[in-house]
Design a protein around this motif. Sequence first.
Motif, short mmCIF file in Angstrom:
data_model
loop_
_atom_site.label_atom_id
_atom_site.label_comp_id
_atom_site.label_asym_id
_atom_site.label_seq_id
_atom_site.Cartn_x
_atom_site.Cartn_y
_atom_site.Cartn_z
N THR A 49 0.83 -1.32 0.13
CA THR A 49 0.14 0.11 0.05
C THR A 49 1.06 1.29 0.00
OG1 THR A 49 -1.63 -1.03 1.34
CG2 THR A 49 -1.81 1.23 1.24
N PHE A 50 0.45 2.22 -0.91
CA PHE A 50 1.39 3.31 -1.12
C PHE A 50 0.36 4.53 -0.73
CE2 PHE A 50 2.96 0.16 -3.61
CZ PHE A 50 4.25 0.00 -3.32
N GLU A 51 0.86 5.52 0.08
CA GLU A 51 0.14 6.85 0.42
C GLU A 51 0.54 7.96 -0.38
OE1 GLU A 51 0.38 7.70 4.61
OE2 GLU A 51 -0.64 5.90 5.35
N THR A 52 -0.57 8.56 -0.92
CA THR A 52 -0.20 9.93 -1.60
C THR A 52 -1.07 10.99 -1.06
OG1 THR A 52 -2.02 9.49 -3.10
CG2 THR A 52 0.01 8.39 -3.70
N ASP A 53 -0.96 12.27 -1.59
CA ASP A 53 -1.70 13.18 -0.91
C ASP A 53 -3.15 12.86 -1.27
OD1 ASP A 53 0.47 14.47 -0.15
OD2 ASP A 53 0.71 15.83 -1.55
N GLY A 54 -3.53 12.23 -2.26
CA GLY A 54 -4.80 12.10 -2.45
C GLY A 54 -5.41 10.80 -1.82
N LEU A 69 -5.63 -3.43 -8.53
CA LEU A 69 -5.06 -2.05 -8.07
C LEU A 69 -6.08 -1.22 -7.57
CD1 LEU A 69 -2.67 -0.09 -7.78
CD2 LEU A 69 -3.26 0.62 -10.12
N ARG A 70 -6.15 -0.68 -6.05
CA ARG A 70 -7.28 -0.26 -5.65
C ARG A 70 -6.97 1.34 -5.16
NH1 ARG A 70 -8.45 -3.60 -1.52
NH2 ARG A 70 -7.39 -2.28 -0.11
N PHE A 71 -7.68 2.06 -5.62
CA PHE A 71 -7.37 3.52 -5.07
C PHE A 71 -8.43 3.81 -4.05
CE2 PHE A 71 -8.21 8.10 -6.11
CZ PHE A 71 -7.24 8.55 -5.17
N ASP A 72 -8.23 4.50 -2.73
CA ASP A 72 -9.15 4.65 -1.70
C ASP A 72 -8.59 6.29 -1.54
OD1 ASP A 72 -10.97 4.78 0.31
OD2 ASP A 72 -9.85 3.49 1.50
N PRO A 73 -9.45 7.09 -2.26
CA PRO A 73 -9.37 8.52 -1.97
C PRO A 73 -9.52 8.77 -0.51
CG PRO A 73 -11.32 8.35 -3.09
CD PRO A 73 -10.70 7.00 -2.86
N ALA A 98 -6.12 10.95 -11.99
CA ALA A 98 -5.84 12.24 -11.78
C ALA A 98 -4.62 12.03 -10.46
CB ALA A 98 -6.69 13.08 -11.11
N ASP A 99 -4.54 10.71 -9.72
CA ASP A 99 -3.60 10.90 -8.79
C ASP A 99 -2.69 9.57 -9.11
OD1 ASP A 99 -3.09 11.69 -5.60
OD2 ASP A 99 -3.32 9.46 -5.54
N TYR A 100 -2.81 9.05 -10.07
CA TYR A 100 -2.00 7.93 -10.59
C TYR A 100 -0.47 8.32 -10.62
CZ TYR A 100 -0.46 3.68 -13.13
OH TYR A 100 0.25 2.30 -13.24
N GLY A 101 -0.20 9.04 -11.29
CA GLY A 101 1.22 9.84 -11.15
C GLY A 101 1.87 9.82 -9.65
N SER A 102 1.11 10.41 -8.65
CA SER A 102 1.68 10.49 -7.44
C SER A 102 1.58 9.08 -6.96
CB SER A 102 0.77 11.06 -6.71
OG SER A 102 0.43 12.22 -6.89
N PHE A 103 0.95 8.02 -7.25
CA PHE A 103 1.09 6.72 -7.01
C PHE A 103 2.38 6.15 -7.53
CE2 PHE A 103 0.48 2.45 -8.99
CZ PHE A 103 0.75 1.49 -7.82
N VAL A 104 2.83 6.27 -8.62
CA VAL A 104 3.95 5.72 -9.24
C VAL A 104 5.10 6.36 -8.63
CG1 VAL A 104 5.25 5.41 -11.56
CG2 VAL A 104 2.86 5.32 -11.22
N ARG A 105 5.05 7.80 -8.28
CA ARG A 105 5.99 8.43 -7.60
C ARG A 105 6.13 7.80 -6.05
NH1 ARG A 105 4.17 12.77 -10.61
NH2 ARG A 105 2.77 13.36 -8.83
N ALA A 106 5.22 7.48 -5.55
CA ALA A 106 5.34 6.88 -4.22
C ALA A 106 6.23 5.42 -4.31
CB ALA A 106 4.14 7.11 -3.61
N TYR A 107 5.62 4.80 -5.28
CA TYR A 107 6.36 3.35 -5.61
C TYR A 107 7.77 3.73 -5.84
CZ TYR A 107 8.35 -0.34 -8.23
OH TYR A 107 9.28 -1.19 -8.69
N ASN A 108 8.23 4.62 -6.60
CA ASN A 108 9.50 4.78 -6.92
C ASN A 108 10.56 5.04 -5.79
OD1 ASN A 108 9.34 4.24 -9.62
ND2 ASN A 108 8.86 6.27 -10.34
#
Length: 239
Positions: A49-54, A69-73, A98-108
Motif C-alpha cells: 500500500t502506498f500513500e499519496t496526498d490524494g 490495483l485499488r485507489f482509496d481517495p 488524476a492521482d496515478y502519477g503520485s502513486f507511481v512516484r510513491a512506488y519509486n
Amino acid sequence: MTDGLETDVEGMDEIAERRNDLAARVRAHAGEIARELAVLQGGDYGQETFETDGGEWTLKYEAGDVDYLRFDPNSGAETYVVSSKQPPEPEALETAMADYGSFVRAYNEYVRSFDGLFADAPDDFPEVESTAELVAERDRIVNRVREVGNAMASQLHRYNGDYGTYATTISGTRWELKWDGDVASYLRVGGSDGVYLLSQYGPPAAPEVRRLVDDVPAFVEAFNEHVAELEADLDSVEF
C-alpha cells in the motif's frame, strides 16, 4: 411540439472505448510494478500500500502479475482501477488517474528507500565444519547394531515364526525389536514415540545413537537370557 421520440440519443461507445483503452494501459503499467515488487519481495504473491496526498493505493500481485490495483481517495468511494472484473466507471477512473502519477512516484520512492541496504552486509563467512567424520562413526556403530539386530531376528525367526516383536526393559526404558524373516525391521527405544535406533529409513541423530549405544549390550544379554529360557523349556519336553 415533439414527444422526444425523434431526439437523437447520445452514444456511449466512444467513452467506453476510451475508458477500456486507458484501463488496459494502466493494467500493463501496473503489471510492471507488480513484477518489480514480486522480485523485490522474493515471492510471487503479496501486496503493498502506498500513500499519496490524494489517498491510498493498494497493489496486490499474484503469480508475478497484478491481481488488483485499488485507489482509496481521501474522500469518496474506493475504486478498483485494475481488477479481474469489469473496468471501473469512467468518472471513477478519471478521478483515480488524476492521482496515478503520485502513486507511481510513491512506488519509486519506496524502491529508492532500499538504496545502500546491503552496503555493510558481510559477504565473507566462517568456514563450515564438516560432519563427515562424525557421521561415518555414527554409521559404523549403527551398522554394527544392525548386524546384531539381524542376528537376533534370525534366532527369533527360527523360534517364533516369520515375523513378530521381542521387547524388554533396559534401564527403565522399553526396547522393542521387530523382525521380518531373518531381518530386523526396526529397533525402537522408548515406546511408540521413541527413537528408532534401527529402521527402514535413515539412522537417528548422532547424539541419540551415543545416548543409547551403551545399553545395547544389556539388550543383547536380556535377549540371550530369553533364548536360554526357551531352550530350557524345549529341553524339558519328553516323548
